[in-house]
Scaffold this active site. Structure first.
Site, PDB file in Angstrom:
ATOM      1  N   LYS A 273      37.355  45.349  39.032  1.00 24.16           N
ATOM      2  CA  LYS A 273      38.791  45.499  38.833  1.00 24.16           C
ATOM      3  C   LYS A 273      39.033  46.418  37.642  1.00 24.16           C
ATOM      4  O   LYS A 273      39.905  47.263  37.651  1.00 24.16           O
ATOM      5  CB  LYS A 273      39.424  44.142  38.522  1.00 24.16           C
ATOM      6  CG  LYS A 273      39.112  43.091  39.561  1.00 24.16           C
ATOM      7  CD  LYS A 273      39.552  41.703  39.108  1.00 24.16           C
ATOM      8  CE  LYS A 273      38.908  40.649  39.996  1.00 24.16           C
ATOM      9  NZ  LYS A 273      39.313  39.297  39.737  1.00 24.16           N
ATOM     10  N   ARG A 274      38.246  46.212  36.598  1.00 22.28           N
ATOM     11  CA  ARG A 274      38.493  46.952  35.367  1.00 22.28           C
ATOM     12  C   ARG A 274      38.231  48.438  35.566  1.00 22.28           C
ATOM     13  O   ARG A 274      38.997  49.275  35.141  1.00 22.28           O
ATOM     14  CB  ARG A 274      37.595  46.390  34.252  1.00 22.28           C
ATOM     15  CG  ARG A 274      38.179  46.591  32.888  1.00 22.28           C
ATOM     16  CD  ARG A 274      37.506  45.738  31.811  1.00 22.28           C
ATOM     17  NE  ARG A 274      36.512  44.791  32.273  1.00 22.28           N
ATOM     18  CZ  ARG A 274      35.202  44.972  32.143  1.00 22.28           C
ATOM     19  NH1 ARG A 274      34.731  46.052  31.560  1.00 22.28           N
ATOM     20  NH2 ARG A 274      34.361  44.054  32.564  1.00 22.28           N
TER      21      ARG A 274
END
Ligand code: GLU
Length: 492
Positions: free
Chosen positions: A251-252
């Site tokens: 996600k990051r």
């Protein structure tokens, strides 16, 4: 060997156990789906367990996002649990292990932080002072209220810990290389390892199917199960999903393309997206790619899961959604759209069109749908493929488009003027439209295509559009004539 506390259930019991710390990740969705396929294939039970013990990182928004993603995918489960409500059960298992002498209290304040949670981090394997502390001394300090973590006493002389993974095969690791990991943190909270095993044992999970990143945790889990008197479940670890550059999808690092709802919002069909996810790390025997949900259930087996990481071929930054997503996902979506009944597709397109602010009735949408079905890849493409059906006023277009091949403005003008007369007096049905416009072309001494193109551009605003007569039928006489009327002066 003493009798196991958990005779295996007759039917498989599997679980999806997300930690609700963000949106529903595509990798998590695939883990759910593989568990679900296994359960449905084998008349088993699908369990959803929220691993929500990390109070600092869990959010309600994340729980909602997980439910929202699963709901969109149309996936169901049979039982649901919250790990945070099962702390007593976890502590009970820790107590059992402690009473057997297979765990010890660690009063070292230095070990109260992150190293407890992440286990393998840090350089220590064990803390001899604490591991060898006498029971009397340990009881005395605990009774005096000194905080402690509870650590698993990994047998140092047991040779190897081993298990057979259904995907990765025989796994073994020397006990001497496994640190004395925590079961309870010094604040009394169960660690992931303990909570997960206690729940898996209590819920009689037969198969733990989860991401490959947990493969190395599994030695600890095998130790916990056995110490507490349970037969470990069968493990099946799934290959990681990676970005085109080979890095783990996160996600990051990769942002929205990792979130399931991004695919929903971009116009993927849930069944196509499930189909796509299944092909990430699993190869059906028949080598078919496009499969319905039922076909996936019928074909699924753990043997078909691959060990190699699966690449999600998204492109960033990309200008159109179609470019952003893995071409296979887009292709599968187009295939599923083509294979869908018109009524059903129409019902899925309608809310997209309405939410974009257009006023269209279900009846009209049903008539438009077959005209664009072959022309869209993502559901949202309806907004560009069929825009001219929805608007009152066509957006500006290049008048040069009105001029037919091997023709000129005068020819286009002639065609449109004649079309106006013809269309004023005939029934707006495919056959009469076809016959009278062809006859008109003949009268004017031009090719049918040279007649049709100016009309098509006049009513659609572009050359690339669905079949003409069907389009005119749906648009109706009034709109058709008005648009031809507006086109004529552009040729002046
Ligand atoms: N909560 C863990 C995770 O999200 C579950 C791992 C497991 O399936 O045991 O990774």
């Amino acid at each position: 060997m003493s009798e196991s506390l958990n005779p295996p259930p007759n039917k498989p019991r599997v679980r999806f156990a997300p930690s609700p710390t963000g949106f529903l990740h595509v990798g998590s969705a695939r883990t759910f789906i593989f568990n679900w396929l296994y359960a449905r294939r084998n008349n088993g039970t699908m369990i959803l367990r929220l691993d929500d013990t990390d109070v600092e990182r869990n959010t309600d928004a994340s729980v909602n996002s997980i439910f929202e993603g699963l709901k969109w995918l149309g996936l169901s489960w049979d039982e649901e649990y919250k790990q945070s409500e099962r702390g007593d059960l976890h502590r009970q298992m820790a107590e059992t292990i402690f009473q057997k002498g297979l765990a010890y209290r660690d009063f070292t304040p230095a070990h109260t932080g992150d190293s407890e949670r992440s286990g393998a981090q840090g350089t220590w394997l064990l803390n001899p002072g604490m591991r060898e502390l006498s029971r009397e001394e340990s009881d005395r300090r605990a009774a005096a209220g000194e905080p402690f973590a509870l650590r698993f006493r990994v047998p140092r002389d047991c040779g190897v810990v081993r298990f057979t993974d259904a995907v990765y095969g025989e796994q073994m690791k020397a006990g001497a290389d496994i640190e004395d990991f925590a079961l309870l943190r010094s604040d009394g909270m169960p660690t992931y390892h303990l909570a997960s095993c206690a729940d898996d044992a209590d819920l009689r999970i037969s198969h733990v199917i989860r991401g490959q990143d947990h493969l190395s945790n599994t030695y600890k889990h095998v130790l916990i199960f056995e110490a507490a008197g349970f037969t470990p479940p069968q493990f099946a670890h799934l290959p990681l999903l990676v970005a085109p550059d080979g890095t783990k999808l996160s996600k990051r690092k990769h942002g929205q393309v990792v979130s399931v709802t991004t695919y929903r919002d971009a116009g993927f069909l849930p069944e196509a997206f499930i189909n796509f996810l299944c092909l990430l790390g699993w190869s059906p025997k028949n080598d078919r790619e496009q499969m319905s949900r039922q076909e996936l259930v019928d074909a699924f087996s753990l043997e078909g899961i691959n060990r190699a990481n699966a690449v999600v071929n998204f492109k960033e930054p990309a200008t159109t959604p179609e470019e952003t997503f893995d071409p296979k996902a887009v292709w599968l979506n187009a295939e599923h759209i083509r294979g869908m009944a018109i009524e059903e597709l129409s019902q899925r397109l309608l809310p997209i069109v309405q939410e974009a602010g257009f006023n269209v009735t279900p009846e009209k949408m049903l008539r438009i749908t077959p005209l664009i079905r072959e022309r869209i890849k993502l559901l949202r493409d309806v907004l560009t493929a069929a825009d001219f059906f929805f608007v009152d006023q066509l957006p500006p277009y290049d008048p040069a488009e009105l001029i037919p091949q091997k023709g000129d403005a005068a020819m286009a003008l002639k065609a449109l003027q004649r079309a106006k007369e013809v269309l004023a007096g005939i029934e707006f049905k495919h056959d009469p439209l076809d016959q009278s416009l062809r006859a008109a072309a003949q009268e004017l001494g031009i090719k049918a295509g040279q007649m049709f193109q100016p009309i098509r551009v006049a009513v659609c605003g572009r050359k690339n559009a669905p079949p003409l007569f069907e389009t005119l039928e749906v648009l109706g006489r009034e709109t058709t004539l008005a648009r031809i009327e507006q086109a004529i002066p552009k040729l002046g």
